[in-house]
Design an enzyme around this catalytic site. Structure first.
Site, PDB file in Angstrom:
ATOM      1  N   GLY A 225       0.776  -1.231   0.000  1.00 20.40           N
ATOM      2  CA  GLY A 225       0.000   0.000   0.000  1.00 20.40           C
ATOM      3  C   GLY A 225       0.811   1.285   0.000  1.00 20.40           C
ATOM      4  O   GLY A 225       0.232   2.366  -0.131  1.00 20.40           O
ATOM      5  N   GLU A 260       5.040  -5.859   2.481  1.00 20.30           N
ATOM      6  CA  GLU A 260       4.915  -6.356   1.106  1.00 20.30           C
ATOM      7  C   GLU A 260       4.741  -5.217   0.102  1.00 20.30           C
ATOM      8  O   GLU A 260       3.722  -5.139  -0.591  1.00 20.30           O
ATOM      9  CB  GLU A 260       3.726  -7.324   1.015  1.00 20.30           C
ATOM     10  CG  GLU A 260       3.852  -8.505   1.960  1.00 20.30           C
ATOM     11  CD  GLU A 260       2.638  -9.424   1.956  1.00 20.30           C
ATOM     12  OE1 GLU A 260       2.812 -10.623   2.210  1.00 20.30           O
ATOM     13  OE2 GLU A 260       1.517  -8.943   1.681  1.00 20.30           O
ATOM     14  N   PRO A 261       5.706  -4.314   0.009  1.00 25.07           N
ATOM     15  CA  PRO A 261       5.562  -3.211  -0.944  1.00 25.07           C
ATOM     16  C   PRO A 261       5.629  -3.711  -2.379  1.00 25.07           C
ATOM     17  O   PRO A 261       6.479  -4.533  -2.723  1.00 25.07           O
ATOM     18  CB  PRO A 261       6.756  -2.308  -0.627  1.00 25.07           C
ATOM     19  CG  PRO A 261       7.782  -3.235  -0.043  1.00 25.07           C
ATOM     20  CD  PRO A 261       7.003  -4.292   0.711  1.00 25.07           C
ATOM     21  N   ASP A 303      -8.850   4.847 -13.307  1.00 25.73           N
ATOM     22  CA  ASP A 303      -9.292   4.915 -11.915  1.00 25.73           C
ATOM     23  C   ASP A 303      -9.134   6.285 -11.272  1.00 25.73           C
ATOM     24  O   ASP A 303      -9.285   6.410 -10.061  1.00 25.73           O
ATOM     25  CB  ASP A 303      -8.556   3.854 -11.102  1.00 25.73           C
ATOM     26  CG  ASP A 303      -8.874   2.455 -11.621  1.00 25.73           C
ATOM     27  OD1 ASP A 303     -10.051   2.197 -11.895  1.00 25.73           O
ATOM     28  OD2 ASP A 303      -7.940   1.650 -11.775  1.00 25.73           O
ATOM     29  N   CYS A 327     -11.445  -1.753 -30.225  1.00 27.71           N
ATOM     30  CA  CYS A 327     -12.798  -1.346 -30.611  1.00 27.71           C
ATOM     31  C   CYS A 327     -13.795  -1.504 -29.482  1.00 27.71           C
ATOM     32  O   CYS A 327     -15.009  -1.489 -29.707  1.00 27.71           O
ATOM     33  CB  CYS A 327     -13.242  -2.134 -31.837  1.00 27.71           C
ATOM     34  SG  CYS A 327     -12.252  -1.704 -33.270  1.00 27.71           S
TER      35      CYS A 327
HETATM   36  C1  LIG Z   1      -1.095  -6.375  -4.180  1.00 26.46           C
HETATM   37  C2  LIG Z   1      -0.605  -6.799  -2.844  1.00 26.46           C
HETATM   38  C3  LIG Z   1       0.495  -6.156  -2.270  1.00 26.46           C
HETATM   39  C4  LIG Z   1       1.160  -4.965  -2.879  1.00 26.46           C
HETATM   40  O1  LIG Z   1       0.374  -3.833  -2.816  1.00 26.46           O
HETATM   41  P1  LIG Z   1       0.974  -2.405  -3.272  1.00 26.46           P
HETATM   42  O2  LIG Z   1      -0.168  -1.503  -3.118  1.00 26.46           O
HETATM   43  O3  LIG Z   1       1.454  -2.534  -4.658  1.00 26.46           O
HETATM   44  O4  LIG Z   1       2.097  -2.102  -2.325  1.00 26.46           O
HETATM   45  C5  LIG Z   1       0.964  -6.650  -1.076  1.00 26.46           C
HETATM   46  N1  LIG Z   1       0.381  -7.707  -0.458  1.00 26.46           N
HETATM   47  C6  LIG Z   1      -0.685  -8.344  -0.983  1.00 26.46           C
HETATM   48  C7  LIG Z   1      -1.255  -9.512  -0.275  1.00 26.46           C
HETATM   49  C8  LIG Z   1      -1.215  -7.903  -2.187  1.00 26.46           C
HETATM   50  O5  LIG Z   1      -2.289  -8.518  -2.702  1.00 26.46           O
END
Ligand SMILES: *Cc1c(COP(=O)(O)O)cnc(C)c1O
Length: 376
Positions: A225, A260-261, A303, A327
């Protein structure tokens, strides 16, 4: 490790040089690996206690994965293909986190056979499925947390709510499962620092629930996130880090903390290059048709995140509709994008900070190619 303190900036000259040398055939993403490496190190410096596990889905190109690995970043996957790509690079399976909350049994069997140890769950059903395949799996529980102020809310699809958490913990006891940690996701492109504060505080409470039930949680996974600048100002990784570091003080030193970036690592390392193939006026408004669109790598433009577009023209800026080449009527990227009025056929559009979720999401619908990835 990079020793530079100055942030490397993407240089648009790189694109001009590439086109001058190779010519232009089809849309492509140009990625500067120096920025990629810088982002990895900046993330780790901002949150010294947090081990990043790159979210492969944001850009699964092997060259991106290699850079991440070389900088000491680990990985998070959602599928068999993502896992296999990492195993082919000699990434140890025990360091790979399987963070997709609902997995097919076949994929779990595959991951278990390759030595993956950590699996996310967010329901009793998924817990049962994982432990049936791998009784000693280390499970981390994905909990619901607020996604307020995020470009993409993910909390409507995944994450256990308080009453479900109670059920899952009881179920884990009954199954003799190893409930070893928890995770949350604040939503992608999250501009609200408070979401991390709330997430970590909620995590602390659920840790206590797990401990009270006899478990020994050893993992806190902060998810993804972390934002990049698209249309508006976002908190820096250092500002987010300050909040995260402070909140982590509530967890003893022996609790392992990961994150988890995805987007943060790769988005601002990439420019997406597309070409104008047609121009017209519809209902008094300018329309540009370009050679990539909703299906061809620019799905996120729809978006309203405010992606910036640069060009080589300097005419007066006018609100322009930018449409893709297929198309299908869904293939309109953005309306009212300020673009020079003198843009014409064969001119280029350079879409900034487009390294994540661009060509990773592209398909060949209607016969248009998946954009290539050029690495410098
Ligand atoms: C997509 C996702 C992320 C990465 O999210 P970002 O917004 O790109 O940082 C991390 N963990 C999980 C489980 C995800 O599905």
């Amino acid at each position: 490790m990079l020793t530079k303190t100055r942030s490397p900036q993407f240089d648009i000259e790189n694109i001009h040089n590439h086109i001058a040398k190779e010519g232009y055939q089809d849309p492509f993403l140009l990625l500067d690996t120096e920025i990629l490496r810088h982002n990895a190190n900046r993330f780790m410096a901002a949150m010294p206690r947090v081990q990043p596990h790159y979210a492969v889905k944001s850009n699964p190109d092997q060259r991106v994965l290699s850079c991440m690995k070389e900088e000491g970043v680990r990985f998070e996957v959602a599928s068999k293909a993502e896992l296999d790509a990492l195993l082919a690079m000699q990434v140890p399976a025990a360091e790979i986190f399987y963070s997709n909350p609902v997995k097919s049994r076949r994929y779990i069997e595959h991951a278990a056979s390759k030595g993956v140890e950590w699996y996310v769950i967010d329901s009793p059903e998924e817990l049962t499925k994982v432990v049936e395949v791998k009784p000693d799996a280390k499970l981390y529980l994905r909990i619901y947390t607020t996604n307020e102020g995020s470009g993409y809310a993910l909390s409507s699809k995944f994450g256990a709510h308080p009453e479900e958490i109670v059920t899952i913990i009881e179920h884990a006891k009954k199954c003799n499962a190893n409930l070893a940690g928890l995770t949350f996701h604040v939503g992608s492109q999250c501009a609200n620092v408070n979401n991390w504060r709330v997430g970590i505080r909620t995590a602390r409470e659920v840790f206590d629930q797990m401990i009270a039930a006899g478990f020994k949680p050893e993992l806190l996974n902060l998810g993804g996130g972390y934002p990049v600048e698209l249309g508006s100002v976002v908190p820096s990784i250092e500002e987010i880090g300050a909040v995260v570091n402070k909140e982590l003080e509530a967890f003893p030193e022996d609790v392992r903390v990961i994150a988890e970036p995805g987007r943060f690592m790769v988005a601002d390392a990439g420019y997406f290059v597309a070409q104008v193939v047609g121009k017209t006026t519809r209902c008094g408004k300018p329309w540009l048709y370009i050679d990539a669109g909703f299906y061809g790598g620019l799905i996120e433009l729809k978006d309203g995140l405010g992606y910036q577009m640069l060009t080589d023209k300097s005419g007066e800026l006018v609100g322009t509709t930018v449409a893709g080449p297929t198309c299908d009527s869904i293939d309109v990227c953005v309306e009212n994008q300020p673009l020079p009025s003198d843009l014409a056929e064969n001119d280029f559009l350079y879409i900034k900070n487009a390294g994540a979720y661009s060509n990773a999401c592209a398909s060949e619908f209607n016969g248009f190619p998946i954009p290539g990835l050029v690495v410098i």
